[in-house]
Structure formats: C-alpha cells, structure tokens
Design a protein around this motif. Structure first.
Motif, short mmCIF file in Angstrom:
data_model
loop_
_atom_site.label_atom_id
_atom_site.label_comp_id
_atom_site.label_asym_id
_atom_site.label_seq_id
_atom_site.Cartn_x
_atom_site.Cartn_y
_atom_site.Cartn_z
N GLY A 41 -44.93 -4.57 -7.18
CA GLY A 41 -45.11 -3.16 -7.51
C GLY A 41 -44.79 -2.91 -8.97
N ASP A 42 -45.55 -2.05 -9.60
CA ASP A 42 -45.43 -1.86 -11.05
C ASP A 42 -44.35 -0.86 -11.45
OD1 ASP A 42 -46.27 -2.33 -13.77
OD2 ASP A 42 -47.21 -0.35 -13.71
N ARG A 43 -43.73 -0.16 -10.52
CA ARG A 43 -42.77 0.87 -10.88
C ARG A 43 -41.34 0.43 -10.62
NH1 ARG A 43 -45.51 3.42 -14.30
NH2 ARG A 43 -43.92 5.01 -14.34
N CYS A 44 -40.50 0.45 -11.65
CA CYS A 44 -39.08 0.16 -11.50
C CYS A 44 -38.48 1.19 -10.55
CB CYS A 44 -38.38 0.22 -12.85
SG CYS A 44 -36.59 0.00 -12.74
N THR A 45 -37.70 0.74 -9.60
CA THR A 45 -37.11 1.64 -8.62
C THR A 45 -35.94 2.44 -9.18
OG1 THR A 45 -35.75 -0.17 -7.76
CG2 THR A 45 -37.85 0.26 -6.64
N PHE A 70 -36.12 -7.95 -11.65
CA PHE A 70 -36.59 -8.06 -10.27
C PHE A 70 -37.14 -9.46 -10.03
CE2 PHE A 70 -36.76 -3.63 -11.38
CZ PHE A 70 -36.34 -2.98 -10.24
N SER A 71 -36.81 -10.02 -8.87
CA SER A 71 -37.36 -11.32 -8.48
C SER A 71 -38.86 -11.19 -8.27
CB SER A 71 -36.69 -11.80 -7.20
OG SER A 71 -37.42 -12.88 -6.64
N LEU A 72 -39.63 -12.07 -8.88
CA LEU A 72 -41.08 -12.08 -8.67
C LEU A 72 -41.43 -12.55 -7.27
CD1 LEU A 72 -42.22 -13.53 -12.11
CD2 LEU A 72 -42.61 -11.19 -11.27
N GLU A 73 -40.53 -13.27 -6.63
CA GLU A 73 -40.79 -13.82 -5.30
C GLU A 73 -40.40 -12.88 -4.17
OE1 GLU A 73 -40.48 -18.53 -6.19
OE2 GLU A 73 -38.58 -17.45 -6.09
N THR A 74 -39.36 -12.07 -4.38
CA THR A 74 -38.88 -11.20 -3.30
C THR A 74 -38.91 -9.72 -3.64
OG1 THR A 74 -36.57 -11.24 -4.03
CG2 THR A 74 -37.30 -13.02 -2.53
N GLY A 75 -39.00 -9.37 -4.91
CA GLY A 75 -38.96 -7.97 -5.33
C GLY A 75 -37.56 -7.38 -5.41
N VAL A 76 -36.56 -8.17 -5.04
CA VAL A 76 -35.17 -7.70 -5.02
C VAL A 76 -34.64 -7.59 -6.45
CG1 VAL A 76 -32.82 -8.34 -4.31
CG2 VAL A 76 -34.74 -8.68 -2.75
N ASN A 79 -29.86 -7.19 -10.71
CA ASN A 79 -28.77 -6.55 -11.42
C ASN A 79 -28.99 -5.03 -11.41
OD1 ASN A 79 -30.99 -7.06 -13.20
ND2 ASN A 79 -29.70 -6.48 -14.91
N LEU A 80 -27.92 -4.32 -11.70
CA LEU A 80 -28.00 -2.86 -11.79
C LEU A 80 -28.65 -2.47 -13.12
CD1 LEU A 80 -24.45 -2.06 -10.41
CD2 LEU A 80 -26.64 -1.84 -9.21
N PRO A 81 -29.18 -1.27 -13.24
CA PRO A 81 -28.94 -0.13 -12.39
C PRO A 81 -29.84 -0.02 -11.15
CG PRO A 81 -30.12 0.58 -14.34
CD PRO A 81 -29.83 -0.88 -14.51
N ALA A 82 -30.93 -0.78 -11.07
CA ALA A 82 -31.78 -0.70 -9.88
C ALA A 82 -31.07 -1.35 -8.70
CB ALA A 82 -33.11 -1.38 -10.13
N TYR A 83 -31.25 -0.79 -7.53
CA TYR A 83 -30.68 -1.38 -6.32
C TYR A 83 -31.69 -1.42 -5.18
CZ TYR A 83 -29.90 3.54 -5.19
OH TYR A 83 -30.08 4.88 -4.97
N GLU A 84 -32.85 -0.81 -5.34
CA GLU A 84 -33.90 -0.86 -4.34
C GLU A 84 -34.97 -1.88 -4.78
OE1 GLU A 84 -34.26 0.82 -1.40
OE2 GLU A 84 -32.24 1.61 -1.69
N PRO A 85 -35.49 -2.68 -3.85
CA PRO A 85 -36.52 -3.65 -4.21
C PRO A 85 -37.87 -2.99 -4.47
CG PRO A 85 -36.11 -3.72 -1.86
CD PRO A 85 -35.12 -2.75 -2.44
N VAL A 86 -38.72 -3.71 -5.14
CA VAL A 86 -40.12 -3.32 -5.31
C VAL A 86 -40.96 -4.17 -4.36
CG1 VAL A 86 -39.90 -2.56 -7.71
CG2 VAL A 86 -40.46 -4.93 -7.23
#
Length: 108
Positions: A41-45, A70-76, A79-86
C-alpha cells in the motif's frame, strides 16, 4: 477480480519505488537488491504520506516524512511512529509484465 498489469519489470529501477494505481488502489512497487518485486500500500499509516516517495533499504521501504520503515514482505512497520501495517499484494510476473490483483492482500 483477476490480476492486472501494473507495470513492466523493465520499468522498475532497483531500490526505487514506483507508484501505481489499480482500480483506485494506490500501491508502491519495489524491485529490491535481490531483484524480488514487492507491492505494498502506498500510504504510510502514520501520516498519510506516499510511501513511493520514500527510501528502500534491503527489504524495507521508509517513509520520507517521519522515518517509519515498513517490511516489503509483511507490511509491518519496523519502528515508530507508525504502528499499523500497510497491505501487501501478491505479485505475479508474466514475461515482462508485473501483474497484481488489488483486491487480494497477501497472507503473511
């Protein structure tokens, strides 16, 4: 729905994200240093920023605005500040075509 042509393999530069939109779904397509092709997904969570403007390092895509990777393999987010996967999408290669079904999210 079935997989659609998103781009060609030859359009992808190594470690340089390419933004595409399929049926209204924006995604970043990346050919990593191992020549593996990923679609996330192209949008940072965290900040609703385009990840396709970010930086690729190994198997991660980093948001240019606040530094979440974000991991390219899992979307997870790794590191912060993002905590939701894409979302991560299934990629198929047919000759030189990169095919993606924007309705199918990869199981990780």
């Amino acid at each position: 729905m079935s997989a659609q042509r998103a781009c060609s393999v030859s359009e992808l530069e190594q470690d340089t994200p390419l933004r595409v939109e399929l049926d209204g779904v924006a995604m970043a397509i990346v050919k990593d240093a191992d020549d593996e092709i990923h679609a996330i997904g192209d949008r940072c969570t965290h900040g609703d920023i385009s990840l396709s403007e970010g930086f690729v390092e190994g198997k991660t895509l980093e948001c240019w605005a606040h530094g979440s990777a974000f991991s390219l393999e899992t979307g997870v987010p790794l590191n912060l500040p993002a905590y939701e996967p894409v979302p991560v999408y299934v990629v198929q290669i047919d000759g030189d075509d990169v095919l993606i079904d924007p309705t199918v999210i990869k199981e990780v």
